[in-house]
Write a protein that holds these residues in place. Structure first.
Motif, short mmCIF file in Angstrom:
data_model
loop_
_atom_site.label_atom_id
_atom_site.label_comp_id
_atom_site.label_asym_id
_atom_site.label_seq_id
_atom_site.Cartn_x
_atom_site.Cartn_y
_atom_site.Cartn_z
N ASP A 166 0.81 -1.22 -0.02
CA ASP A 166 0.17 0.10 -0.07
C ASP A 166 0.86 1.36 -0.06
O ASP A 166 2.04 1.10 0.66
N ASP A 173 1.82 3.68 1.74
CA ASP A 173 1.93 4.34 3.07
C ASP A 173 3.27 4.98 2.81
O ASP A 173 4.08 4.81 2.00
N SER A 174 3.58 5.68 4.10
CA SER A 174 4.68 6.52 4.14
C SER A 174 6.02 5.74 4.27
O SER A 174 7.21 6.26 3.79
#
Length: 159
Positions: A25, A27-28
């Motif tokens: 995903d 995300d960071s």
């Protein structure tokens, strides 16, 4: 009869060493994970295949991975897929995301703040292509593993 060991995934040790994938995903943490995966992949290619991977090639590969994954994370919602391959003396970096628009390199503009990632990738890559997929797009960059013996820092012929 071939006695080459085959893993549970059906691949031989050589095949596993010459390709690796990260699907996350966006995300960071995905950018750092992608850079780490690239460094580990090139280290394995070097040790298991006895191929030269210059420090410069290691650094540029991580830079290109970072730029391409950053763009995928910035512009496309959801999953980012990074595939690293070793087709001979090159490392092939493939990034897929769900956003269907293939990026184009903008004209150089020293006054522009940001949005220079694709310019950087194009400056250091021996090959680059963007391709629309049935869902999203795939960006592929190819980098030499060894430094150019003539000292050409970009690996491209002078223009």
């Amino acid at each position: 009869m071939d006695s080459t060991p085959v893993g549970k995934d059906g691949t031989t040790p050589e095949r596993r060493a010459t390709q690796t994938t990260l699907a996350r995903d966006g995300d960071s943490t995905v950018i750092a994970q992608a850079r780490h995966l690239a460094a580990g992949f090139l280290t394995r290619v070097q040790s298991e295949h006895g191929l030269p991977v210059s420090r410069r090639a290691m650094d540029l590969t991580q830079l290109v991975v970072s730029e391409l994954v950053t763009n995928a994370r910035k512009y496309a919602p959801g999953l980012v897929l990074l595939d690293l391959r070793f087709p001979g003396g090159l490392v092939e970096i493939v990034v897929w995301d769900s956003y269907p628009v293939v990026p184009i390199v903008r004209a150089a503009d020293a006054g522009r703040v940001g949005q220079h990632g694709l310019e950087i990738v194009m400056a250091v890559a021996q090959g680059f292509e963007g391709q629309r997929e049935p869902v999203g797009k795939r960006i592929t960059a190819r980098l030499a593993l060894a430094d150019d013996p003539d000292g050409d820092i970009s690996g491209r012929p002078p223009q």
